[in-house]
Design a protein around this motif. Structure first.
Motif, PDB file in Angstrom:
ATOM      1  N   GLU A  89       0.829  -1.210   0.000  1.00 45.07           N
ATOM      2  CA  GLU A  89       0.000   0.000   0.000  1.00 45.07           C
ATOM      3  C   GLU A  89       0.865   1.263   0.000  1.00 45.07           C
ATOM      4  O   GLU A  89       0.507   2.263  -0.633  1.00 45.07           O
ATOM      5  CB  GLU A  89      -0.965  -0.031   1.186  1.00 45.07           C
ATOM      6  CG  GLU A  89      -2.020  -1.129   1.031  1.00 45.07           C
ATOM      7  CD  GLU A  89      -3.148  -1.025   2.044  1.00 45.07           C
ATOM      8  OE1 GLU A  89      -3.358   0.076   2.587  1.00 45.07           O
ATOM      9  OE2 GLU A  89      -3.811  -2.047   2.284  1.00 45.07           O
ATOM     10  N   ASP A  90       2.021   1.246   0.668  1.00 44.72           N
ATOM     11  CA  ASP A  90       2.940   2.386   0.606  1.00 44.72           C
ATOM     12  C   ASP A  90       3.484   2.550  -0.814  1.00 44.72           C
ATOM     13  O   ASP A  90       3.653   3.678  -1.302  1.00 44.72           O
ATOM     14  CB  ASP A  90       4.105   2.189   1.577  1.00 44.72           C
ATOM     15  CG  ASP A  90       3.720   2.460   3.021  1.00 44.72           C
ATOM     16  OD1 ASP A  90       2.619   2.988   3.251  1.00 44.72           O
ATOM     17  OD2 ASP A  90       4.522   2.129   3.919  1.00 44.72           O
ATOM     18  N   ALA A  91       3.776   1.432  -1.460  1.00 40.18           N
ATOM     19  CA  ALA A  91       4.275   1.494  -2.833  1.00 40.18           C
ATOM     20  C   ALA A  91       3.216   2.085  -3.754  1.00 40.18           C
ATOM     21  O   ALA A  91       3.525   2.898  -4.642  1.00 40.18           O
ATOM     22  CB  ALA A  91       4.667   0.101  -3.312  1.00 40.18           C
ATOM     23  N   GLU A  92       1.959   1.709  -3.547  1.00 40.41           N
ATOM     24  CA  GLU A  92       0.879   2.266  -4.363  1.00 40.41           C
ATOM     25  C   GLU A  92       0.775   3.783  -4.161  1.00 40.41           C
ATOM     26  O   GLU A  92       0.598   4.540  -5.123  1.00 40.41           O
ATOM     27  CB  GLU A  92      -0.445   1.599  -4.005  1.00 40.41           C
ATOM     28  CG  GLU A  92      -1.612   2.132  -4.833  1.00 40.41           C
ATOM     29  CD  GLU A  92      -2.964   1.709  -4.276  1.00 40.41           C
ATOM     30  OE1 GLU A  92      -3.929   1.697  -5.056  1.00 40.41           O
ATOM     31  OE2 GLU A  92      -3.050   1.418  -3.062  1.00 40.41           O
ATOM     32  N   LYS A  93       0.910   4.245  -2.912  1.00 40.29           N
ATOM     33  CA  LYS A  93       0.851   5.692  -2.647  1.00 40.29           C
ATOM     34  C   LYS A  93       1.956   6.425  -3.408  1.00 40.29           C
ATOM     35  O   LYS A  93       1.737   7.500  -3.968  1.00 40.29           O
ATOM     36  CB  LYS A  93       0.972   5.958  -1.147  1.00 40.29           C
ATOM     37  CG  LYS A  93      -0.244   5.542  -0.330  1.00 40.29           C
ATOM     38  CD  LYS A  93      -0.004   5.772   1.158  1.00 40.29           C
ATOM     39  CE  LYS A  93      -1.191   5.271   1.978  1.00 40.29           C
ATOM     40  NZ  LYS A  93      -0.934   5.391   3.444  1.00 40.29           N
ATOM     41  N   GLN A  94       3.156   5.829  -3.417  1.00 38.16           N
ATOM     42  CA  GLN A  94       4.255   6.472  -4.132  1.00 38.16           C
ATOM     43  C   GLN A  94       3.999   6.467  -5.633  1.00 38.16           C
ATOM     44  O   GLN A  94       4.288   7.450  -6.320  1.00 38.16           O
ATOM     45  CB  GLN A  94       5.580   5.780  -3.814  1.00 38.16           C
ATOM     46  CG  GLN A  94       6.777   6.472  -4.466  1.00 38.16           C
ATOM     47  CD  GLN A  94       8.093   6.067  -3.850  1.00 38.16           C
ATOM     48  OE1 GLN A  94       8.287   6.199  -2.641  1.00 38.16           O
ATOM     49  NE2 GLN A  94       9.000   5.561  -4.666  1.00 38.16           N
TER      50      GLN A  94
END
Length: 838
Positions: A89-94
């Motif tokens: 989910e952090d990767a998606e935000k980035q």
């Protein structure tokens, strides 16, 4: 209405390959743009394979992309690490941040993350990183299922091998190759050395550069004297500038320069040299006059800004006598000469191979210890003498015969810095298609159109068009005023005029309209930093759609990987249910299958593919299929489709880099029964993965000697023969037992495979036995033991020990203690250790 092209490019190519330069920071980005890059690639503080670079922050992105697009340059973000389950989910935000900032593409290693890019951030183009280890047309065809827009191929491919890939057309995927910079000795995406030795994963951007360290060669238990060759795994740097014309003919769409950890002067020099070479090649193809493509001055600039020695790499195939010089692993500029005589604060050299002047820097080579080399800036130069400031050099350790290299040239550095300091001229302007329209008594309308003839900006005159008394507006007059775009990112390429023949408007008003239109267009570029794109799905929804773990009912199963017949016989005696066989000579695979079949045991035999498959190496696959095993251990992307069509059962090995449920789901849907969990995960990350997908999808290696370097470079041929390749090396790999001794005295076994590729294994085995109960608790039932050089007796002991663990007769702690006592070198918990900082 008139439609007149202002100018047209020469039609000698239906596409123009791009020059892609590295940018580890702002100055490097400016250096790349100022010196001719068509695109740059950069990283963010997380999820990129060069975490030691300065990198760019979230706050930098709007200004960076505005700067790039204003200069007609594209920006690609290197997002090229494996992604753990808890990071998705952090990767998606980035990714969404990059998309909203107007980033043109992301460069991805992780298969699961590639799926997120296409589903959740549709405005981003998807480029497969070289970390994805695409080495063959078959591997490219498989990876293309991810929706790639471009693939970066492995650096180990030759021109002949590149010719086997599809040529660019409306159906072929555009390809990118590295043309300059540092060569990793191991295949990108396949180096586990930093992970194995120091818990610093190269697949996570934390490469410790173990390939640049000194090693000693131990042959059949004896130290081999290699003279001053100590850096046995450190290749020279790639310089494919002379191969540019051939690469263009082969259809390569993007030429990539390595160097996000390098200086802006390096970026400026290398970009400048390759821009010149590419432009000369384009002109040559168009039959236009052009200057020298690559001069001695260009070579000097490449050597001075950074060089470990320049070589064409693998472009012309393997050359094991040239690729690795082995005398040093750090920067060396051009060779100057050898020391003839040492005096106080000065030395006499042989005739200078490279000119020197006061202020230049030099180094005196010390092959025995490159960390203790003497060097400094020149105080004076007199004929063949060079002089230093008093006391700056310890001349007691500089001896006649010492080689001297030039390491810095302040004049060149200032020249390169001048190219990107201050205002940067706009080299590559954006093409404008303008439309002028209006009627007498109404405002004149000036519009900018895109390629699809859609209006992108529109302005109207503050006064109406009037009837001209003597000098009406003409297309020529309008063009003269509207093409005055100097200092802007634009150039006028087409002008459509739809006006009455007798219309007039003051020139001052036309000039104001032109300025207002440019301002609106530039606002449009800036507006890219605030794009809000809503996708049809989210990463959380994709994870939720992955099948959920079921309550396990099966007993744990032990699989054993064998590397010789003696180990197979021991495994059969131990009633192992599944054996993986990994022979250096795969012609013996049919004998292994026959041995298992004739044993009368129920054990299954799976044969391992080579870790790398190149073009025209599908013969290895055919040989494996003809041996008629029960299944195949898949180690590269190109093998998946072949063996799926052959109807054989498939388990994916660690080299497929499965680190999250989305990657696993993609591979399972592609035909794999199980995936071996990536060696980059610690126990906490392994447990997260097993909670996010059915545990029956996975297998874990509980015991192994970690395969650290996997490389096209053959140490056997390079340092135990005079041969350039397997054709003339004499095959020392078949006659000798070889190990590489590192700085702390550990002797790591070296093995060659059927493709003459070398793997260096960790001398110390690692076990995950301490975490066995945790793995059982989340439902994992497939466990593997990998053998290396064990005898039949040692094999029997290891298998029996792990069978006791799986049956509950012994604990993980007891097993660890037993193996540590049994092994001369000991056993560690290795990469599965808890509390990992990654």
């Amino acid at each position: 209405m008139l439609s007149t092209p202002v100018s047209e490019p020469a039609p000698h190519l239906n596409y123009k390959p791009e020059l892609l330069s590295p940018a580890g920071n702002w100055e490097c980005a400016r250096a790349a743009v100022a010196n001719g890059a068509d695109a740059i690639y950069f990283g963010m503080p997380r999820f990129n394979a060069r975490l030691r670079a300065d990198n760019f922050t979230e706050e930098d992105l709007p200004e960076l992309m505005t700067f790039l697009h204003k200069h007609g340059v594209r920006g690609y973000c290197a997002f090229n690490t494996l992604i753990f389950t808890g990071e998705i989910e952090d990767a998606e935000k980035q990714l969404k941040l990059l998309e909203s900032a107007g980033v043109d593409a992301v460069i991805i290693q992780d298969l699961g993350l590639s799926r997120i890019v296409k589903a959740c951030t549709p405005k981003l183009h998807l480029h497969a990183s070289t970390q994805m280890t695409i080495t063959s047309p078959e591997g490219l065809r498989f990876a293309r299922k991810l929706g790639l827009d471009l693939a970066v191929l492995s650096r180990e491919l030759s021109l002949r091998e590149l010719a086997a890939f599809p040529k660019p057309d409306e159906n072929a995927l555009p390809l990118e190759v590295f043309v300059h910079g540092a060569l990793c000795v191991a295949y990108s995406g396949q180096c586990l050395t930093s992970e194995s030795l120091g818990r610093r994963s190269a697949n996570r951007g934390e490469c410790a550069q173990a390939c640049r360290m000194p090693y000693e060669l131990v042959v059949d238990g004896e130290l081999r004297d290699l003279g001053d060759k100590r850096y046995l795994l450190s290749p020279q740097d790639l310089a494919a500038v002379n191969e540019i014309p051939e690469l263009i003919k082969l259809g390569v769409r993007s030429f990539k320069i390595e160097g996000r950890l390098k200086t802006p002067e390096y970026v400026a020099a290398v970009t400048q040299v390759y821009r010149k070479a590419m432009d000369a090649a384009f002109a040559e193809m168009a039959g236009l006059p052009h200057g020298e493509a690559f001069s001695a001055k260009d070579k000097y600039a490449l050597e001075m800004t950074f060089s470990r020695g320049l070589f064409s790499g693998w472009m012309h195939g393997v050359n094991h006598q040239e690729l690795v010089g082995a005398k040093y692993a750090k920067k060396r500029g051009p060779f100057v000469g050898e020391v003839l005589y040492v005096d106080r604060d000065a030395v006499e050299l042989t005739d200078f191979a490279t000119p020197l002047k006061p202020g230049d820097g030099v180094v005196f080579e010390n092959p025995s210890d490159t960390n203790r080399e003497q060097g400094g800036y020149l105080y004076g130069v007199h004929e063949n003498w060079i002089e230093f400031q008093r006391g700056k050099i310890d001349f007691r350790i500089v001896k006649p015969g010492t080689r001297v290299f030039k390491t810095s040239d302040m004049a060149l550095e200032k020249e390169l810095q001048a190219s990107f300091k201050g205002d940067i001229a706009i080299r590559k302007r954006l093409e404008l298609h303008l439309r002028v329209s209006g009627m007498i008594g109404a405002p004149l309308v000036l519009e900018a159109l895109d390629a699809a003839q859609q209006v992108t900006a529109r302005v109207e005159s503050a006064m109406p068009l009037d009837v001209a008394r003597n000098r009406p507006l003409t297309r020529e007059g309008l063009q003269s005023q509207l093409e005055r775009l100097g200092g802007t990112p634009y150039e006028l390429r087409h002008l459509d005029v739809s006006l009455p023949d007798n219309a007039i408007l003051p020139v001052s008003e036309l000039n104001r309209l032109r300025r207002d239109l440019v301002e609106k267009l530039e606002q449009g570029i800036n507006a890219a930093t605030s794009i809000e794109v809503k996708s049809a799905t989210t990463a959380a929804e994709m994870l939720a759609a992955v099948p959920k773990p079921r309550a396990p009912i099966a007993s744990p199963v032990l699989h054993v990987l064998c590397r010789n017949m003696e180990q197979i016989e021991a495994a059969l005696d131990a009633n192992v249910q599944r054996m993986y066989v990994d022979f250096e000579d795969i012609r013996l695979y049919s004998d292994a299958v026959r041995l298992v079949r004739e044993s009368g045991r129920d054990g299954l035999i799976f044969l391992a593919t080579p870790r790398i498959q190149k073009a025209r190496e599908d013969g290895f696959f055919k040989l494996i299929a003809r041996a008629e095993p029960d299944g195949v251990l898949i180690r590269n992307l190109g093998a998946i489709e072949f063996f799926a069509n052959a109807g054989l059962r498939m388990t994916g090995d660690f080299s497929l880099n499965v680190a999250n449920p989305l990657t696993a789901e993609f591979l399972i849907e592609s035909g794999l029964e199980q995936c071996t969990i990536s060696y980059d995960l610690n126990i906490e990350q392994v447990l997260d993965l097993l909670k996010g997908a059915p545990p029956e999808w996975f297998e874990i290696t509980l015991h192994q000697h970690m395969p650290m370097f996997h490389m096209e470079h053959c140490v056997f041929a390079s340092f135990m023969s005079n041969g350039k390749s397997f054709l003339d090396c004499g095959r020392p790999c078949e006659k000798h037992n070889v190990k590489l001794r590192d700085r702390v005295g550990m002797e790591h076994p070296l093995k060659a495979d059927v493709g003459c590729r070398n793997t260096l294994f960790n001398a110390v085995a690692q076990t995950g036995a301490l975490f066995f109960q945790d793995l059982m608790n989340v439902g994992l039932r497939h466990y593997r033991v990998e053998l290396l050089e064990e005898t039949g007796r040692e094999t029997a002991h290891i298998i029996s020990t792990y069978q006791g663990l799986l049956s509950g007769r012994t604990s993980g702690v007891s097993l660890h203690q037993a193996l540590k006592a049994q092994s001369q070198l000991g056993v560690t918990t290795g990469t599965l250790r808890q509390g990992d900082f990654r």
